[in-house]
Design an enzyme around this catalytic site. Structure first.
Site, PDB file in Angstrom:
ATOM      1  N   GLY A  59       0.328  -1.331   0.060  1.00 51.37           N
ATOM      2  CA  GLY A  59      -0.092  -0.140   0.603  1.00 51.37           C
ATOM      3  C   GLY A  59       0.945   0.925  -0.145  1.00 51.37           C
ATOM      4  O   GLY A  59       2.044   0.941  -0.538  1.00 51.37           O
ATOM      5  N   THR A  71      -1.530  -2.252   8.019  1.00 52.46           N
ATOM      6  CA  THR A  71      -3.098  -2.753   7.292  1.00 52.46           C
ATOM      7  C   THR A  71      -2.129  -3.945   6.258  1.00 52.46           C
ATOM      8  O   THR A  71      -0.899  -3.728   5.788  1.00 52.46           O
ATOM      9  CB  THR A  71      -3.926  -2.030   7.085  1.00 52.46           C
ATOM     10  OG1 THR A  71      -3.557  -1.067   5.401  1.00 52.46           O
ATOM     11  CG2 THR A  71      -5.275  -1.533   7.801  1.00 52.46           C
ATOM     12  N   ASN A  73      -3.187  -5.032   2.976  1.00 48.75           N
ATOM     13  CA  ASN A  73      -4.106  -4.940   2.001  1.00 48.75           C
ATOM     14  C   ASN A  73      -4.111  -6.020   0.761  1.00 48.75           C
ATOM     15  O   ASN A  73      -3.384  -6.809   0.045  1.00 48.75           O
ATOM     16  CB  ASN A  73      -3.144  -3.895   1.001  1.00 48.75           C
ATOM     17  CG  ASN A  73      -3.179  -2.939   1.915  1.00 48.75           C
ATOM     18  OD1 ASN A  73      -3.469  -2.770   2.642  1.00 48.75           O
ATOM     19  ND2 ASN A  73      -2.663  -1.501   1.193  1.00 48.75           N
ATOM     20  N   GLU A 126      -8.384  -4.216   3.451  1.00 51.51           N
ATOM     21  CA  GLU A 126      -7.248  -3.455   3.961  1.00 51.51           C
ATOM     22  C   GLU A 126      -8.059  -4.536   5.240  1.00 51.51           C
ATOM     23  O   GLU A 126      -8.555  -3.653   6.251  1.00 51.51           O
ATOM     24  CB  GLU A 126      -7.019  -1.705   4.207  1.00 51.51           C
ATOM     25  CG  GLU A 126      -6.537  -0.827   3.043  1.00 51.51           C
ATOM     26  CD  GLU A 126      -5.811   0.394   3.704  1.00 51.51           C
ATOM     27  OE1 GLU A 126      -6.750   0.699   4.129  1.00 51.51           O
ATOM     28  OE2 GLU A 126      -5.023   0.190   4.128  1.00 51.51           O
ATOM     29  N   TYR A 138       4.376  -8.632   2.669  1.00 42.65           N
ATOM     30  CA  TYR A 138       3.536  -8.771   1.554  1.00 42.65           C
ATOM     31  C   TYR A 138       4.368  -9.827   0.299  1.00 42.65           C
ATOM     32  O   TYR A 138       5.219 -10.373   0.537  1.00 42.65           O
ATOM     33  CB  TYR A 138       5.050  -7.319   0.503  1.00 42.65           C
ATOM     34  CG  TYR A 138       4.232  -6.242   1.234  1.00 42.65           C
ATOM     35  CD1 TYR A 138       3.590  -5.785   1.346  1.00 42.65           C
ATOM     36  CD2 TYR A 138       5.461  -5.102   2.287  1.00 42.65           C
ATOM     37  CE1 TYR A 138       2.999  -4.165   2.683  1.00 42.65           C
ATOM     38  CE2 TYR A 138       5.533  -4.701   2.594  1.00 42.65           C
ATOM     39  CZ  TYR A 138       3.701  -3.492   2.456  1.00 42.65           C
ATOM     40  OH  TYR A 138       3.965  -2.663   3.738  1.00 42.65           O
ATOM     41  N   ARG A 151     -19.822  -0.534  10.011  1.00 43.53           N
ATOM     42  CA  ARG A 151     -19.977   1.177   9.345  1.00 43.53           C
ATOM     43  C   ARG A 151     -19.652   1.154   8.451  1.00 43.53           C
ATOM     44  O   ARG A 151     -18.544   0.328   7.502  1.00 43.53           O
ATOM     45  CB  ARG A 151     -19.627   2.347  10.499  1.00 43.53           C
ATOM     46  CG  ARG A 151     -17.923   2.043  10.906  1.00 43.53           C
ATOM     47  CD  ARG A 151     -17.300   2.880  11.124  1.00 43.53           C
ATOM     48  NE  ARG A 151     -16.066   3.479  11.308  1.00 43.53           N
ATOM     49  CZ  ARG A 151     -14.994   3.892  10.337  1.00 43.53           C
ATOM     50  NH1 ARG A 151     -15.608   4.242   9.464  1.00 43.53           N
ATOM     51  NH2 ARG A 151     -14.022   3.484   9.754  1.00 43.53           N
ATOM     52  N   PHE A 156     -13.314  11.633   6.526  1.00 45.55           N
ATOM     53  CA  PHE A 156     -12.981  12.966   7.569  1.00 45.55           C
ATOM     54  C   PHE A 156     -12.548  13.934   7.445  1.00 45.55           C
ATOM     55  O   PHE A 156     -11.485  13.775   6.403  1.00 45.55           O
ATOM     56  CB  PHE A 156     -12.099  11.592   9.123  1.00 45.55           C
ATOM     57  CG  PHE A 156     -12.823  10.194   9.447  1.00 45.55           C
ATOM     58  CD1 PHE A 156     -14.138  10.520  10.237  1.00 45.55           C
ATOM     59  CD2 PHE A 156     -12.625   9.009   8.766  1.00 45.55           C
ATOM     60  CE1 PHE A 156     -14.418   9.147  10.871  1.00 45.55           C
ATOM     61  CE2 PHE A 156     -12.789   8.087   9.532  1.00 45.55           C
ATOM     62  CZ  PHE A 156     -14.681   8.110  10.319  1.00 45.55           C
TER      63      PHE A 156
HETATM   64  N1  RBF Z   1      -9.901   5.562   5.620  1.00 46.40           N
HETATM   65  C1  RBF Z   1     -11.322   6.083   5.270  1.00 46.40           C
HETATM   66  O1  RBF Z   1     -10.995   7.038   4.528  1.00 46.40           O
HETATM   67  N2  RBF Z   1     -12.394   6.407   5.989  1.00 46.40           N
HETATM   68  C2  RBF Z   1     -12.000   5.429   7.275  1.00 46.40           C
HETATM   69  O2  RBF Z   1     -13.529   5.299   7.346  1.00 46.40           O
HETATM   70  C3  RBF Z   1     -11.762   4.546   7.095  1.00 46.40           C
HETATM   71  N3  RBF Z   1     -11.775   4.065   8.139  1.00 46.40           N
HETATM   72  C4  RBF Z   1     -11.113   2.303   8.105  1.00 46.40           C
HETATM   73  C5  RBF Z   1     -11.430   1.928   9.693  1.00 46.40           C
HETATM   74  C6  RBF Z   1     -10.335   0.596   9.399  1.00 46.40           C
HETATM   75  C7  RBF Z   1     -10.384  -0.203  11.055  1.00 46.40           C
HETATM   76  C8  RBF Z   1      -8.622   0.596   9.229  1.00 46.40           C
HETATM   77  C9  RBF Z   1      -8.240  -0.404   9.636  1.00 46.40           C
HETATM   78  C10 RBF Z   1      -9.107   1.555   8.383  1.00 46.40           C
HETATM   79  C11 RBF Z   1      -9.421   2.246   7.756  1.00 46.40           C
HETATM   80  N4  RBF Z   1      -9.566   3.285   6.518  1.00 46.40           N
HETATM   81  C12 RBF Z   1     -10.395   4.193   6.446  1.00 46.40           C
HETATM   82  C13 RBF Z   1      -7.947   2.513   5.955  1.00 46.40           C
HETATM   83  C14 RBF Z   1      -6.903   4.462   6.477  1.00 46.40           C
HETATM   84  O3  RBF Z   1      -7.151   5.447   5.641  1.00 46.40           O
HETATM   85  C15 RBF Z   1      -5.737   3.046   5.586  1.00 46.40           C
HETATM   86  O4  RBF Z   1      -5.105   1.754   6.145  1.00 46.40           O
HETATM   87  C16 RBF Z   1      -4.845   4.339   5.736  1.00 46.40           C
HETATM   88  O5  RBF Z   1      -4.688   5.570   4.570  1.00 46.40           O
HETATM   89  C17 RBF Z   1      -3.477   2.789   5.086  1.00 46.40           C
HETATM   90  O6  RBF Z   1      -3.801   3.280   3.811  1.00 46.40           O
HETATM   91 MG    MG Z   2      -1.397  -1.002   3.959  1.00 46.29          MG
END
Ligand code: RBF
Ligand code: MG
Length: 193
Positions: A59, A71, A73, A126, A138, A151, A156
């Site tokens: 990622g 995370t 991916n 992810e 990886y 959800r 944000f």
């Molecule tokens: N990214 C968002 O833009 N909105 C989200 O609501 C959001 N919720 C997430 C919830 C969890 C449990 C995880 C692990 C990731 C979430 N992400 C969300 C992704 C997050 O933007 C991403 O993991 C990072 O940008 C790293 O790639």
């Molecule tokens: Mg990742």
């Protein structure tokens, strides 16, 4: 006299520390109310779990670097045509990495395009596995069993907010996966190495 009246009008009224605090506080409260935190009662358990296997792709490295939740991916295309995963958002379940011993651990995953950022062109699955692995994986296989939807994916206003919600999702999923209806799936056939 006229001069001082003019000066007064063109100056923004000074805020006392008290009203300043109230203003900031109100703004903070408004932001918080925009997106309520996920809760255990909101989880929609799937009729049948989704078994996923894929090769972990690289990622942006933001998960571990900026957010504190590394995370792993998988391509979002794995979910194409899967009716129970039509919605972008946060799912929970179990996961394992066969090449790292295959221990089945708790898992939350975001399926989507990380809409808080604007540089993720395609859907990504992810997963955050609730275990600290001694190295990256990886190019190696990861297996997931997705059992519920928590959800929708949210956009944000700040990274702090994203971090707060991810932390809350992890805590809610951690507890929910101990429920009898969830815990049984850790022994799902597709996770057996
Ligand atoms: N990214 C968002 O833009 N909105 C989200 O609501 C959001 N919720 C997430 C919830 C969890 C449990 C995880 C692990 C990731 C979430 N992400 C969300 C992704 C997050 O933007 C991403 O993991 C990072 O940008 C790293 O790639
Ligand atoms: Mg990742």
């Amino acid at each position: 006299m006229a001069r001082s009246r003019l000066a007064f009008v063109s100056c923004p009224p000074l805020l006392s520390p008290r009203s300043l605090h109230r203003t900031t506080h109100r703004r903070a409260a408004a932001t918080t109310m925009t997106h309520k935190l996920s809760a255990q009662d909101d989880i929609e358990f799937l009729k049948t779990p989704i078994a996923v296997r894929g090769i972990v792709q690289r990622g942006f490295g933001r998960g571990s670097r900026d957010l504190g939740t590394p995370t792993a991916n998988l391509p979002g295309t794995l979910m194409d045509g899967v009716e129970q995963a039509e919605r972008d958002g946060v799912y929970l379940g179990w996961g394992c990495v066969p090449s790292l011993g295959g221990q089945v651990v708790k898992m939350v995953a975001n399926l989507g395009r990380n809409i808080t950022y604007d540089d993720v062109p395609a859907r990504v699955l992810e997963a955050y596995l609730m275990k600290q692995y001694e190295r990256d994986f990886y190019g190696e296989e990861m297996r997931l069993v997705i059992i519920g939807f928590m959800r929708p994916e949210l956009k944000f206003d700040s990274i702090d907010e994203l971090i707060t919600h991810i932390g809350n999702d992890v805590a809610v999923a951690d507890a929910a996966l101990d429920l009898p209806k969830a815990a049984g799936f850790r022994n799902h056939d597709s996770l057996v190495v």
